[in-house]
Design a protein around this motif. Structure first.
Motif, PDB file in Angstrom:
ATOM      1  N   VAL A 147       0.833  -1.204   0.000  1.00  0.00           N
ATOM      2  CA  VAL A 147       0.000   0.000   0.000  1.00  0.00           C
ATOM      3  C   VAL A 147       0.868   1.255   0.000  1.00  0.00           C
ATOM      4  N   HIS A 148       1.925   1.253   0.812  1.00  0.00           N
ATOM      5  CA  HIS A 148       2.835   2.410   0.850  1.00  0.00           C
ATOM      6  C   HIS A 148       3.505   2.607  -0.509  1.00  0.00           C
ATOM      7  N   ASP A 149       3.932   1.514  -1.150  1.00  0.00           N
ATOM      8  CA  ASP A 149       4.557   1.626  -2.469  1.00  0.00           C
ATOM      9  C   ASP A 149       3.568   2.148  -3.503  1.00  0.00           C
ATOM     10  N   MET A 150       2.314   1.714  -3.393  1.00  0.00           N
ATOM     11  CA  MET A 150       1.280   2.197  -4.308  1.00  0.00           C
ATOM     12  C   MET A 150       1.091   3.701  -4.161  1.00  0.00           C
ATOM     13  N   SER A 151       1.170   4.193  -2.933  1.00  0.00           N
ATOM     14  CA  SER A 151       0.981   5.629  -2.683  1.00  0.00           C
ATOM     15  C   SER A 151       1.989   6.462  -3.468  1.00  0.00           C
ATOM     16  N   SER A 152       3.239   6.008  -3.505  1.00  0.00           N
ATOM     17  CA  SER A 152       4.278   6.748  -4.233  1.00  0.00           C
ATOM     18  C   SER A 152       3.961   6.799  -5.728  1.00  0.00           C
ATOM     19  N   SER A 153       3.491   5.684  -6.290  1.00  0.00           N
ATOM     20  CA  SER A 153       3.160   5.641  -7.714  1.00  0.00           C
ATOM     21  C   SER A 153       1.973   6.545  -8.036  1.00  0.00           C
ATOM     22  N   ILE A 154       0.997   6.563  -7.151  1.00  0.00           N
ATOM     23  CA  ILE A 154      -0.196   7.400  -7.366  1.00  0.00           C
ATOM     24  C   ILE A 154       0.183   8.878  -7.361  1.00  0.00           C
ATOM     25  N   VAL A 155       1.033   9.260  -6.420  1.00  0.00           N
ATOM     26  CA  VAL A 155       1.490  10.654  -6.365  1.00  0.00           C
ATOM     27  C   VAL A 155       2.178  11.046  -7.661  1.00  0.00           C
ATOM     28  N   SER A 156       2.976  10.115  -8.207  1.00  0.00           N
ATOM     29  CA  SER A 156       3.661  10.388  -9.473  1.00  0.00           C
ATOM     30  C   SER A 156       2.658  10.600 -10.611  1.00  0.00           C
ATOM     31  N   VAL A 157       1.619   9.780 -10.670  1.00  0.00           N
ATOM     32  CA  VAL A 157       0.582   9.925 -11.697  1.00  0.00           C
ATOM     33  C   VAL A 157      -0.118  11.272 -11.546  1.00  0.00           C
ATOM     34  N   GLN A 158      -0.483  11.621 -10.317  1.00  0.00           N
ATOM     35  CA  GLN A 158      -1.178  12.889 -10.065  1.00  0.00           C
ATOM     36  C   GLN A 158      -0.315  14.082 -10.457  1.00  0.00           C
ATOM     37  N   LEU A 159       0.966  14.017 -10.103  1.00  0.00           N
ATOM     38  CA  LEU A 159       1.874  15.129 -10.392  1.00  0.00           C
ATOM     39  C   LEU A 159       2.036  15.326 -11.897  1.00  0.00           C
ATOM     40  N   ASN A 160       2.310  14.233 -12.616  1.00  0.00           N
ATOM     41  CA  ASN A 160       2.529  14.344 -14.053  1.00  0.00           C
ATOM     42  C   ASN A 160       1.254  14.747 -14.794  1.00  0.00           C
ATOM     43  N   ALA A 161       0.106  14.261 -14.349  1.00  0.00           N
ATOM     44  CA  ALA A 161      -1.160  14.657 -14.975  1.00  0.00           C
ATOM     45  C   ALA A 161      -1.440  16.128 -14.748  1.00  0.00           C
ATOM     46  N   THR A 162      -1.110  16.626 -13.559  1.00  0.00           N
ATOM     47  CA  THR A 162      -1.313  18.045 -13.246  1.00  0.00           C
ATOM     48  C   THR A 162      -0.400  18.922 -14.106  1.00  0.00           C
ATOM     49  N   LEU A 163       0.860  18.479 -14.280  1.00  0.00           N
ATOM     50  CA  LEU A 163       1.792  19.230 -15.124  1.00  0.00           C
ATOM     51  C   LEU A 163       1.309  19.273 -16.576  1.00  0.00           C
ATOM     52  N   MET A 164       0.777  18.165 -17.069  1.00  0.00           N
ATOM     53  CA  MET A 164       0.228  18.131 -18.424  1.00  0.00           C
ATOM     54  C   MET A 164      -0.982  19.047 -18.545  1.00  0.00           C
ATOM     55  N   GLN A 165      -1.776  19.095 -17.488  1.00  0.00           N
ATOM     56  CA  GLN A 165      -2.992  19.914 -17.503  1.00  0.00           C
ATOM     57  C   GLN A 165      -2.659  21.400 -17.591  1.00  0.00           C
ATOM     58  N   GLU A 166      -1.515  21.798 -17.015  1.00  0.00           N
ATOM     59  CA  GLU A 166      -1.126  23.210 -17.006  1.00  0.00           C
ATOM     60  C   GLU A 166      -0.670  23.699 -18.372  1.00  0.00           C
ATOM     61  N   LYS A 167      -0.299  22.760 -19.238  1.00  0.00           N
ATOM     62  CA  LYS A 167       0.107  23.154 -20.591  1.00  0.00           C
ATOM     63  C   LYS A 167      -1.132  23.379 -21.459  1.00  0.00           C
ATOM     64  N   GLN A 168      -0.941  24.083 -22.549  1.00  0.00           N
ATOM     65  CA  GLN A 168      -2.061  24.333 -23.450  1.00  0.00           C
ATOM     66  C   GLN A 168      -2.394  23.044 -24.206  1.00  0.00           C
ATOM     67  N   VAL A 169      -3.584  22.524 -23.965  1.00  0.00           N
ATOM     68  CA  VAL A 169      -4.030  21.297 -24.618  1.00  0.00           C
ATOM     69  C   VAL A 169      -5.422  21.521 -25.185  1.00  0.00           C
ATOM     70  N   ASP A 170      -5.782  20.710 -26.156  1.00  0.00           N
ATOM     71  CA  ASP A 170      -7.126  20.860 -26.728  1.00  0.00           C
ATOM     72  C   ASP A 170      -8.161  20.246 -25.781  1.00  0.00           C
ATOM     73  N   GLU A 171      -9.435  20.417 -26.100  1.00  0.00           N
ATOM     74  CA  GLU A 171     -10.524  20.012 -25.215  1.00  0.00           C
ATOM     75  C   GLU A 171     -10.542  18.500 -24.984  1.00  0.00           C
ATOM     76  N   GLU A 172     -10.256  17.735 -26.038  1.00  0.00           N
ATOM     77  CA  GLU A 172     -10.276  16.284 -25.913  1.00  0.00           C
ATOM     78  C   GLU A 172      -9.181  15.800 -24.970  1.00  0.00           C
ATOM     79  N   GLN A 173      -7.969  16.384 -25.114  1.00  0.00           N
ATOM     80  CA  GLN A 173      -6.874  16.010 -24.227  1.00  0.00           C
ATOM     81  C   GLN A 173      -7.173  16.405 -22.780  1.00  0.00           C
ATOM     82  N   LYS A 174      -7.792  17.585 -22.632  1.00  0.00           N
ATOM     83  CA  LYS A 174      -8.143  18.061 -21.291  1.00  0.00           C
ATOM     84  C   LYS A 174      -9.097  17.080 -20.598  1.00  0.00           C
ATOM     85  N   GLU A 175     -10.081  16.586 -21.336  1.00  0.00           N
ATOM     86  CA  GLU A 175     -11.040  15.639 -20.761  1.00  0.00           C
ATOM     87  C   GLU A 175     -10.342  14.350 -20.343  1.00  0.00           C
ATOM     88  N   ARG A 176      -9.388  13.907 -21.166  1.00  0.00           N
ATOM     89  CA  ARG A 176      -8.678  12.675 -20.827  1.00  0.00           C
ATOM     90  C   ARG A 176      -7.797  12.861 -19.589  1.00  0.00           C
TER      91      ARG A 176
END
Length: 361
Positions: A147-176
């Protein structure tokens, strides 16, 4: 390497009987400790932590039945086998002894062969119990590590998704990206529930009550879950009293309870339905509860036969096999958190379709 010897406590008020039992069990197999009374055994029980107790029935101060009851009443000693030794009528002593918690019975005069056979049998059961406990502990530690190891992986997914969200993306990418973040948040909540559940069961979780604005907690939750509801074509509706409600409770735990119930309701609600969060102030004379929170959905509902079982973690797997919806460890966490606040949680049917999860604190 020599195997560790089993520790056996012999309890009898007659010295001659203690010596006789000691001689019958003499050898290198056992580490023997002799006690002249039940009170003497109880005083040293924690220090000795025996693998087996051989207990005389007729003793002054407290008899063997009462010693048996007191030993078995303590969770850390419930697994220690007890053999009762007596001159009383076998059938009468056996019934009362088993009711007191004894595991076996032998009559005086004691036969060496019978005594050693019964001792070996009880120690074999004790060894099996100890091995099972060790295996369960190892599995629990492994689960916590995962469970602790899973937490680290989840944080990584959240961080990278947030960084992608901050860039200019089209509506379809934003929804994904929004879908990735929502899934990661849901998984993060599940992992946190597992960690908190383990801590609560081990009595490591401390409740920190503070004066909390209940309506604001609900409004904060709405901001997060409204996006999820809209993406699934579900209306999220609030019914809050005009009077501001403040209570002493653990805001973080209550926020998690609300999040679990809302997430559960939205997950199992069909498109085009409504999920309602309803808050009521209860009259002060209703069993000490001051608020009632309801999360109401229009999903498949929960059959009456399962409504009391869905909050128990050991029922989850069995109920899932039976196809019962809206169950999981999140509900077990909710019950533990609500119980910690001296409240209650239960589920009732929402007519004509759906469920009402109700929390009263």
């Amino acid at each position: 390497m020599m195997a560790q010897r089993s520790k056996i406590a012999i309890v009898d008020d007659e010295r001659s009987m203690r010596v006789q039992l000691e001689s019958l069990l003499a050898g290198n197999e056992y580490e023997l400790a002799l006690f002249e009374s039940g009170m003497a055994l109880l005083a040293k029980l924690s220090e000795l932590d025996p693998d087996l107790i051989i207990l005389d029935l007729m003793m002054p101060e407290i008899d063997g039945f009462e010693v048996c009851r007191q030993v078995k009443a303590q969770p850390q000693f419930q697994h220690i086998p007890i053999i009762l030794v007596t001159v009383l009528d076998a059938s009468k002593a056996l019934v009362e002894g088993l009711e007191a918690g004894a595991d076996d019975f032998i009559q005086k005069p004691v036969s060496r062969l019978e005594l050693r056979a019964r001792v070996r049998s009880m120690l074999r059961i004790k060894k099996q119990y100890d091995e099972l406990e060790a295996m369960l502990k190892m599995r629990e530690e492994l689960s916590n590590m995962i469970v602790h190891d899973m937490s680290s992986s989840i944080v990584s997914v959240q961080l990278n998704a947030t960084l992608m969200q901050e860039k200019q993306v089209d509506e379809e990418q934003k929804e994904r990206i929004d879908s990735i973040l929502m899934a990661a948040d849901r998984l993060d909540e599940f992992v946190n529930d597992m960690l908190m559940l383990a801590k609560m069961e081990q009595s490591k979780l401390r409740i920190h009550p503070t004066m909390t604005h209940i309506q604001q907690l609900i409004l904060d939750a709405e901001k997060h879950f409204k996006i999820i509801a809209q993406s699934r074509g579900i209306e999220l509706k609030l019914e809050l009293p005009k009077m501001q409600l403040k209570m002493e409770l653990d805001a973080n735990l209550f926020r998690r309870v609300l999040a679990n119930l809302l997430s559960n309701a939205l997950q199992y609600s069909p498109e085009g339905t409504t999920v309602t969060v309803k808050l009521e102030i209860l009259p002060p004379d209703q069993k000490g509860h001051h608020l009632r929170l309801q999360v109401i959905d229009e999903g498949p509902g929960i059959p009456e036969a399962y409504r009391k079982r869905i909050f128990e973690k050991f029922e989850v797997v069995e109920l899932k096999k039976k196809g019962v919806a809206q169950i999981g460890l999140g509900l077990t966490f909710c019950k533990l958190a609500v119980d910690a606040h001296c409240g209650k949680i239960y589920v009732a049917p929402n007519r004509p379709n759906g469920s009402m999860f109700i929390v009263e604190i």
